[in-house]
Design a protein around this motif. Structure first.
Motif, PDB file in Angstrom:
ATOM      1  N   PHE A   1     -14.548  13.309  27.827  1.00 60.19           N
ATOM      2  CA  PHE A   1     -15.859  13.402  28.460  1.00 60.19           C
ATOM      3  C   PHE A   1     -16.185  14.849  28.813  1.00 60.19           C
ATOM      4  O   PHE A   1     -17.303  15.320  28.575  1.00 60.19           O
ATOM      5  N   LEU A   2     -15.225  15.559  29.364  1.00 62.95           N
ATOM      6  CA  LEU A   2     -15.461  16.950  29.741  1.00 62.95           C
ATOM      7  C   LEU A   2     -15.792  17.814  28.530  1.00 62.95           C
ATOM      8  O   LEU A   2     -16.684  18.668  28.589  1.00 62.95           O
ATOM      9  N   ALA A   3     -15.085  17.563  27.422  1.00 59.96           N
ATOM     10  CA  ALA A   3     -15.373  18.323  26.197  1.00 59.96           C
ATOM     11  C   ALA A   3     -16.772  18.014  25.683  1.00 59.96           C
ATOM     12  O   ALA A   3     -17.515  18.921  25.281  1.00 59.96           O
ATOM     13  N   LEU A   4     -17.149  16.735  25.694  1.00 63.23           N
ATOM     14  CA  LEU A   4     -18.506  16.358  25.270  1.00 63.23           C
ATOM     15  C   LEU A   4     -19.558  16.961  26.189  1.00 63.23           C
ATOM     16  O   LEU A   4     -20.594  17.449  25.726  1.00 63.23           O
ATOM     17  N   GLN A   5     -19.282  16.927  27.482  1.00 60.61           N
ATOM     18  CA  GLN A   5     -20.232  17.474  28.438  1.00 60.61           C
ATOM     19  C   GLN A   5     -20.416  18.981  28.217  1.00 60.61           C
ATOM     20  O   GLN A   5     -21.539  19.478  28.227  1.00 60.61           O
ATOM     21  N   ARG A   6     -19.323  19.702  27.994  1.00 60.82           N
ATOM     22  CA  ARG A   6     -19.420  21.142  27.729  1.00 60.82           C
ATOM     23  C   ARG A   6     -20.199  21.408  26.445  1.00 60.82           C
ATOM     24  O   ARG A   6     -21.070  22.283  26.400  1.00 60.82           O
ATOM     25  N   THR A   7     -19.895  20.637  25.401  1.00 61.83           N
ATOM     26  CA  THR A   7     -20.574  20.821  24.123  1.00 61.83           C
ATOM     27  C   THR A   7     -22.064  20.547  24.256  1.00 61.83           C
ATOM     28  O   THR A   7     -22.892  21.315  23.748  1.00 61.83           O
ATOM     29  N   LEU A   8     -22.405  19.457  24.937  1.00 63.32           N
ATOM     30  CA  LEU A   8     -23.816  19.128  25.119  1.00 63.32           C
ATOM     31  C   LEU A   8     -24.537  20.163  25.996  1.00 63.32           C
ATOM     32  O   LEU A   8     -25.694  20.506  25.730  1.00 63.32           O
ATOM     33  N   THR A   9     -23.864  20.672  26.995  1.00 57.94           N
ATOM     34  CA  THR A   9     -24.460  21.714  27.835  1.00 57.94           C
ATOM     35  C   THR A   9     -24.722  22.972  27.010  1.00 57.94           C
ATOM     36  O   THR A   9     -25.784  23.586  27.110  1.00 57.94           O
ATOM     37  N   ASP A  10     -23.743  23.351  26.183  1.00 57.00           N
ATOM     38  CA  ASP A  10     -23.938  24.505  25.296  1.00 57.00           C
ATOM     39  C   ASP A  10     -25.092  24.268  24.334  1.00 57.00           C
ATOM     40  O   ASP A  10     -25.898  25.172  24.087  1.00 57.00           O
ATOM     41  N   LEU A  11     -25.169  23.052  23.788  1.00 53.27           N
ATOM     42  CA  LEU A  11     -26.264  22.736  22.874  1.00 53.27           C
ATOM     43  C   LEU A  11     -27.618  22.800  23.571  1.00 53.27           C
ATOM     44  O   LEU A  11     -28.593  23.283  22.988  1.00 53.27           O
ATOM     45  N   GLU A  12     -27.693  22.315  24.801  1.00 58.03           N
ATOM     46  CA  GLU A  12     -28.950  22.390  25.543  1.00 58.03           C
ATOM     47  C   GLU A  12     -29.380  23.846  25.727  1.00 58.03           C
ATOM     48  O   GLU A  12     -30.559  24.173  25.585  1.00 58.03           O
ATOM     49  N   ASN A  13     -28.415  24.709  26.010  1.00 59.36           N
ATOM     50  CA  ASN A  13     -28.740  26.135  26.148  1.00 59.36           C
ATOM     51  C   ASN A  13     -29.210  26.724  24.818  1.00 59.36           C
ATOM     52  O   ASN A  13     -30.163  27.506  24.780  1.00 59.36           O
ATOM     53  N   GLN A  14     -28.558  26.340  23.728  1.00 54.33           N
ATOM     54  CA  GLN A  14     -28.962  26.823  22.414  1.00 54.33           C
ATOM     55  C   GLN A  14     -30.342  26.290  22.029  1.00 54.33           C
ATOM     56  O   GLN A  14     -31.139  27.001  21.416  1.00 54.33           O
ATOM     57  N   ILE A  15     -30.617  25.041  22.390  1.00 54.75           N
ATOM     58  CA  ILE A  15     -31.938  24.470  22.110  1.00 54.75           C
ATOM     59  C   ILE A  15     -33.004  25.248  22.877  1.00 54.75           C
ATOM     60  O   ILE A  15     -34.072  25.555  22.341  1.00 54.75           O
ATOM     61  N   GLN A  16     -32.728  25.584  24.141  1.00 52.02           N
ATOM     62  CA  GLN A  16     -33.690  26.363  24.927  1.00 52.02           C
ATOM     63  C   GLN A  16     -33.948  27.726  24.294  1.00 52.02           C
ATOM     64  O   GLN A  16     -35.102  28.167  24.204  1.00 52.02           O
ATOM     65  N   MET A  17     -32.883  28.391  23.846  1.00 45.23           N
ATOM     66  CA  MET A  17     -33.056  29.692  23.201  1.00 45.23           C
ATOM     67  C   MET A  17     -33.828  29.542  21.895  1.00 45.23           C
ATOM     68  O   MET A  17     -34.722  30.343  21.598  1.00 45.23           O
ATOM     69  N   SER A  18     -33.491  28.529  21.124  1.00 45.44           N
ATOM     70  CA  SER A  18     -34.189  28.289  19.859  1.00 45.44           C
ATOM     71  C   SER A  18     -35.653  27.959  20.095  1.00 45.44           C
ATOM     72  O   SER A  18     -36.527  28.396  19.343  1.00 45.44           O
ATOM     73  N   ARG A  19     -35.917  27.183  21.134  1.00 46.92           N
ATOM     74  CA  ARG A  19     -37.301  26.829  21.444  1.00 46.92           C
ATOM     75  C   ARG A  19     -38.093  28.064  21.841  1.00 46.92           C
ATOM     76  O   ARG A  19     -39.232  28.231  21.426  1.00 46.92           O
ATOM     77  N   ARG A  20     -37.501  28.947  22.627  1.00 45.68           N
ATOM     78  CA  ARG A  20     -38.201  30.180  22.999  1.00 45.68           C
ATOM     79  C   ARG A  20     -38.490  31.038  21.769  1.00 45.68           C
ATOM     80  O   ARG A  20     -39.582  31.595  21.641  1.00 45.68           O
ATOM     81  N   TYR A  21     -37.511  31.147  20.873  1.00 45.43           N
ATOM     82  CA  TYR A  21     -37.711  31.929  19.653  1.00 45.43           C
ATOM     83  C   TYR A  21     -38.811  31.294  18.795  1.00 45.43           C
ATOM     84  O   TYR A  21     -39.703  31.981  18.306  1.00 45.43           O
ATOM     85  N   TYR A  22     -38.747  29.982  18.637  1.00 38.57           N
ATOM     86  CA  TYR A  22     -39.760  29.265  17.844  1.00 38.57           C
ATOM     87  C   TYR A  22     -41.154  29.466  18.446  1.00 38.57           C
ATOM     88  O   TYR A  22     -42.105  29.799  17.736  1.00 38.57           O
ATOM     89  N   ASN A  23     -41.282  29.253  19.748  1.00 40.58           N
ATOM     90  CA  ASN A  23     -42.591  29.397  20.391  1.00 40.58           C
ATOM     91  C   ASN A  23     -43.106  30.835  20.304  1.00 40.58           C
ATOM     92  O   ASN A  23     -44.315  31.052  20.179  1.00 40.58           O
ATOM     93  N   GLY A  24     -42.216  31.815  20.330  1.00 44.27           N
ATOM     94  CA  GLY A  24     -42.620  33.210  20.127  1.00 44.27           C
ATOM     95  C   GLY A  24     -43.137  33.433  18.712  1.00 44.27           C
ATOM     96  O   GLY A  24     -44.149  34.116  18.504  1.00 44.27           O
TER      97      GLY A  24
END
Length: 187
Positions: free
Chosen positions: A120-143
């Motif tokens: 669970f902890l590994a999945l939670q870390r991976t999903l948290t990292d993915l959420e951060n990457q999605i936010q960065m990707s979304r900012r780049y896309y919207n720019g």
């Protein structure tokens, strides 16, 4: 008379040059938007593929939180159905999936044995990292969308955009600005 000929030729040359420059700028921005969307798409698919593993890890511990797990599964299915939708529709379904993940992680706080589970902890870390990457990707896309939309809508480049049928792109945004806020945790 000869001077007017040269002036006319210079005007035509400058007009064609400007049209080519605008067209190339529009193509560049459209390709940047497509590349940025591809980055978001990859991250969203990675997140979606991790949800079944998360549900399996949580089922054993969270028997009382069945509605949260069903909501997560439902939101993932909706996100997968909207995989080929436009940025606006996809944003709505992906926001729902993000909210469902947040609810599950908030509910998981009540299960100390779950918080100690390494899977669970590994999945939670991976999903948290993915959420951060999605936010960065979304900012780049919207720019990238903003840059394309400025060229498509600004005068006089909008004339070239209209001539070659370039359209403004859709932003990838949250359905409701409040959904981007961190959840309130009560202890």
């Amino acid at each position: 008379m000869l001077a007017w000929h040269w002036i006319g030729l210079a005007f035509v040359t400058l007009s064609v040059g400007y049209t080519v420059w605008c067209f190339n700028r529009l193509v560049f921005n459209r390709l940047r938007v497509a590349e940025a969307w591809s980055g978001i798409d990859v991250q969203l698919k990675r997140r979606s593929s991790l949800v079944p593993n998360l549900v399996l890890a949580l089922r054993a511990y969270m028997a009382h939180e069945r509605s949260a797990l069903e909501s997560l599964t439902e939101k993932r299915s909706l996100a997968q159905r909207n995989e080929h939708a436009g940025a606006g529709q996809r944003g709505l379904s992906e926001t729902g999936l993000s909210n469902a993940l947040t609810q599950v992680f908030v509910a998981a706080e009540a299960y100390p044995q779950l918080k100690a589970d390494s899977n669970f902890l590994a999945l939670q870390r991976t999903l948290t990292d993915l959420e951060n990457q999605i936010q960065m990707s979304r900012r780049y896309y919207n720019g990238a969308v903003r840059e394309l939309n400025v060229v498509v809508q600004s005068i006089p480049s909008n004339l070239v955009a209209r001539l070659f049928q370039f359209r403004a792109a859709e932003y990838f945004a949250l359905a409701d600005a409040r959904e981007g806020q961190s959840p309130k945790l009560g202890f």
